[in-house]
Design an enzyme around this catalytic site. Structure first.
Site, PDB file in Angstrom:
ATOM      1  N   ASP A   1       1.127  14.452  -7.379  1.00 19.73           N
ATOM      2  CA  ASP A   1      -0.229  15.037  -7.538  1.00 19.73           C
ATOM      3  C   ASP A   1      -0.938  15.414  -6.227  1.00 19.73           C
ATOM      4  OD1 ASP A   1       0.501  13.715  -9.830  1.00 19.73           O
ATOM      5  OD2 ASP A   1      -1.242  12.409  -9.890  1.00 19.73           O
TER       6      ASP A   1
ATOM      7  N   TRP B   1      10.272   9.487  -6.622  1.00 20.79           N
ATOM      8  CA  TRP B   1       9.009   8.751  -6.662  1.00 20.79           C
ATOM      9  C   TRP B   1       9.243   7.313  -6.193  1.00 20.79           C
ATOM     10  CZ3 TRP B   1       6.564   4.589  -8.976  1.00 20.79           C
ATOM     11  CH2 TRP B   1       5.169   4.641  -9.005  1.00 20.79           C
TER      12      TRP B   1
ATOM     13  N   PHE C   1      -2.469   5.165  -5.766  1.00 19.35           N
ATOM     14  CA  PHE C   1      -2.327   6.258  -6.721  1.00 19.35           C
ATOM     15  C   PHE C   1      -3.420   7.306  -6.513  1.00 19.35           C
ATOM     16  CE2 PHE C   1       0.406   4.563 -10.503  1.00 19.35           C
ATOM     17  CZ  PHE C   1       1.431   4.273  -9.622  1.00 19.35           C
TER      18      PHE C   1
HETATM   19  C1  FRU Z   1       0.011  11.726 -12.514  1.00 20.13           C
HETATM   20  C2  FRU Z   1       0.139  10.276 -12.089  1.00 20.13           C
HETATM   21  C3  FRU Z   1      -1.235   9.661 -11.905  1.00 20.13           C
HETATM   22  C4  FRU Z   1      -0.971   8.561 -10.917  1.00 20.13           C
HETATM   23  C5  FRU Z   1       0.080   9.188 -10.043  1.00 20.13           C
HETATM   24  C6  FRU Z   1       1.074   8.210  -9.491  1.00 20.13           C
HETATM   25  O1  FRU Z   1       1.099  12.509 -12.197  1.00 20.13           O
HETATM   26  O2  FRU Z   1       0.906   9.547 -13.026  1.00 20.13           O
HETATM   27  O3  FRU Z   1      -1.829   9.215 -13.086  1.00 20.13           O
HETATM   28  O4  FRU Z   1      -2.119   8.228 -10.209  1.00 20.13           O
HETATM   29  O5  FRU Z   1       0.752  10.140 -10.816  1.00 20.13           O
HETATM   30  O6  FRU Z   1       1.874   8.782  -8.517  1.00 20.13           O
END
Ligand code: FRU
Length: 495
Positions: A39, A63, A98
């Site tokens: 994001d 990730w 996050f």
């Molecule tokens: C959206 C999300 C958010 C979270 C982030 C974690 O893509 O799941 O809700 O903060 O990615 O990386």
């Protein structure tokens, strides 16, 4: 003070990014400095430049424990990387920093609010993540986590709201100088809700109300909310997870929506009137907006779909951000068009008018993989036509196609032949407004992606592909007779 974990990330990204050449990246779309990005975060204007932070795992193209990467730009198109801003280096964010947002404080400091994820062992022996909202204060380069974090712990939540799914704070400044913040949360029915918090100083926050709820109607958990006025309406923008498709709408699984409504500021009551997908393509999620100094509301999103995240083993970075798009409200819809700054990067122009199309044809000078091209199509005779197809990023073996079918008034994009080596969904289709067989398509290619804006921004369709850069052809073809106008600019980012 910079923690060892942040120091390590900063050293790593500096060292490894030196091995990535400009040519391996998109030219005017933001891409992760190294490793993984999801994001966009903290998209904002601060001290003469746009800032963009992002969900970041520098150490691999997958990730992992979330850091915040950081970049600045004067035009939202050409970005300069800055050192990573946040790392998971405290007990309350040991499992990740996050998504969140940024704003400028009255004293000139920059404030970040993010979700701290804390992994802990619960009494039943199960590992659980607790999510709370935390602050960091800085000067546009270095940030200190606020000593009184978390500022929104789980116990601020009303009865029945989840402490495990409570994330993605988006702050905004209200006209009276106080602050609001929307945060996504999961409720007792298992689906999402957007909570509103308020603060006089952006440090001490209190819960105000539930702005809207999913009620298991639009996906499940609602992530990454944003809340803003637009053309006399109020928009609550959300990213629902696990969405079921509805006709041609909402096919992305993890999806994005504008909830369009009205807002009674006194009563803090949002009344939803309508819903609209933000993007109709294959790769778009977790968008966030900011306001430019001249008052434009601009949105950008992660140019990816969670279900199709596959980097090649040799890739050193993964993740791109869409073009920033100006939002407006027209005829009951939110309309999006690329920021006007893009026009400043226009290089060589090639244009054609009234070209008859039937058999597949190419036009001299109309090719390229970093271009901004507008094609208008209309029927050549009263008999109309059954379809119009354009191929882009085309070579002897590859192409991505954009097909308009006037009878059903649908537009279909396909990257089936784009050189993919993965068997996931490559086709998306949406309704567009029926204008008697006429359609206007603005197609922006930037090496590894296409963004298509239909009829002056009534729809946007975004997709990525990994087609070799040598495939730079463009062709036009129709079943039945059409006439097209084409205007194409090369995009020049240097000099
Ligand atoms: C959206 C999300 C958010 C979270 C982030 C974690 O893509 O799941 O809700 O903060 O990615 O990386």
């Amino acid at each position: 003070m910079t923690s060892d974990i942040l120091k390590k990330a900063r050293e790593y990204e500096e060292r490894v990014s030196a091995y990535i050449s400009e040519k391996e990246r998109p030219a005017f779309h933001f891409s992760s400095r190294v490793g993984w990005m999801n994001d966009p975060n903290g998209f904002s204007y601060y001290k003469g430049a746009y800032h963009l932070f992002y969900q970041y795992h520098p150490y691999s193209t997958k990730w992992g424990p979330m850091h915040w990467g950081h970049a600045v730009s004067r035009d939202m198109l050409r970005w300069e990387y800055l050192p990573a801003a946040l790392a998971p280096d405290t007990p309350y964010d040991n499992a990740g920093c996050f998504s969140g947002s940024a704003l400028e404080l009255p004293d000139g400091r920059q404030l970040l609010m993010y979700t701290g994820v804390q992994e802990h062992l619960s009494r039943d022996g199960v590992r659980r993540d607790l999510q709370t909202q935390c602050l960091a204060v800085g000067d546009g380069l270095d940030y200190e986590k606020w000593p009184r974090n978390p500022v929104l712990p789980g116990d601020v939540l009303p009865e029945g709201f989840s402490r495990q799914d409570f994330r993605d704070p988006k702050m905004f400044r209200r006209s009276d100088g106080t602050y609001g913040c929307v945060v996504g949360c999961r409720t007792e029915d298992g689906s999402g809700a957007i909570l509103l918090f308020e603060s006089a100083d952006a440090f001490a926050w209190r819960f105000v109300t539930v702005l809207d709820r999913c009620w298991n109607e639009f996906g499940r958990m609602w992530e990454c909310p944003d809340f803003f006025p637009l053309g006399g309406k109020q928009i609550l923008m959300v990213s629902p997870q696990d969405m079921s498709a509805l006709g041609l709408e909402f096919h992305n699984g993890d999806c994005t929506m504008f909830l369009i409504g009205s807002y009674d500021e006194q009563a803090r009551r949002f009344e939803r009137e309508n819903v609209q997908a933000v993007d109709y393509g294959l790769d778009f999620y977790a968008p966030q907006t900011t306001v430019t100094p001249d008052g434009r509301r601009v949105v950008l999103g992660w140019m990816q779909n969670w279900d199709t995240c596959f980097a090649k083993p040799e890739d050193k970075w993964f993740g791109q951000i869409t073009l920033p798009r100006e939002l407006s409200y027209r005829d009951g819809r939110v309309v999006q068009n690329p920021v006007r700054e893009l026009e400043k990067l226009h290089g060589r122009r090639v244009s054609y008018a009234d070209i008859p199309v039937q058999e597949e044809l190419t036009l001299r000078g109309v090719y390229g993989r970093t271009i901004d091209m507008t094609v208008t199509v209309r029927p050549r005779s009263e008999c109309g036509y059954t379809s119009f197809r354009m191929k882009v990023a085309a070579g002897s073996q590859h192409y991505t196609s954009i097909t308009y079918t006037p009878l059903t008034s649908t537009l279909r994009v396909s990257r089936d032949h784009s050189g993919t080596n993965r068997d996931f969904v490559h086709v998306r289709e949406c309704f567009v407004r029926n204008r008697g067989g006429e359609i206007k398509l603005r197609v922006i290619l930037d090496r590894l992606s296409a963004e298509i804006f239909v009829n002056d921004g009534e729809q946007a369709l975004t997709l990525t592909f990994s087609t070799p850069l040598s495939a730079d052809g463009i062709s036009f073809q129709s079943q039945g007779k059409t006439v097209i106008n084409v205007e194409k600019y090369d995009i020049v980012t240097q000099g």
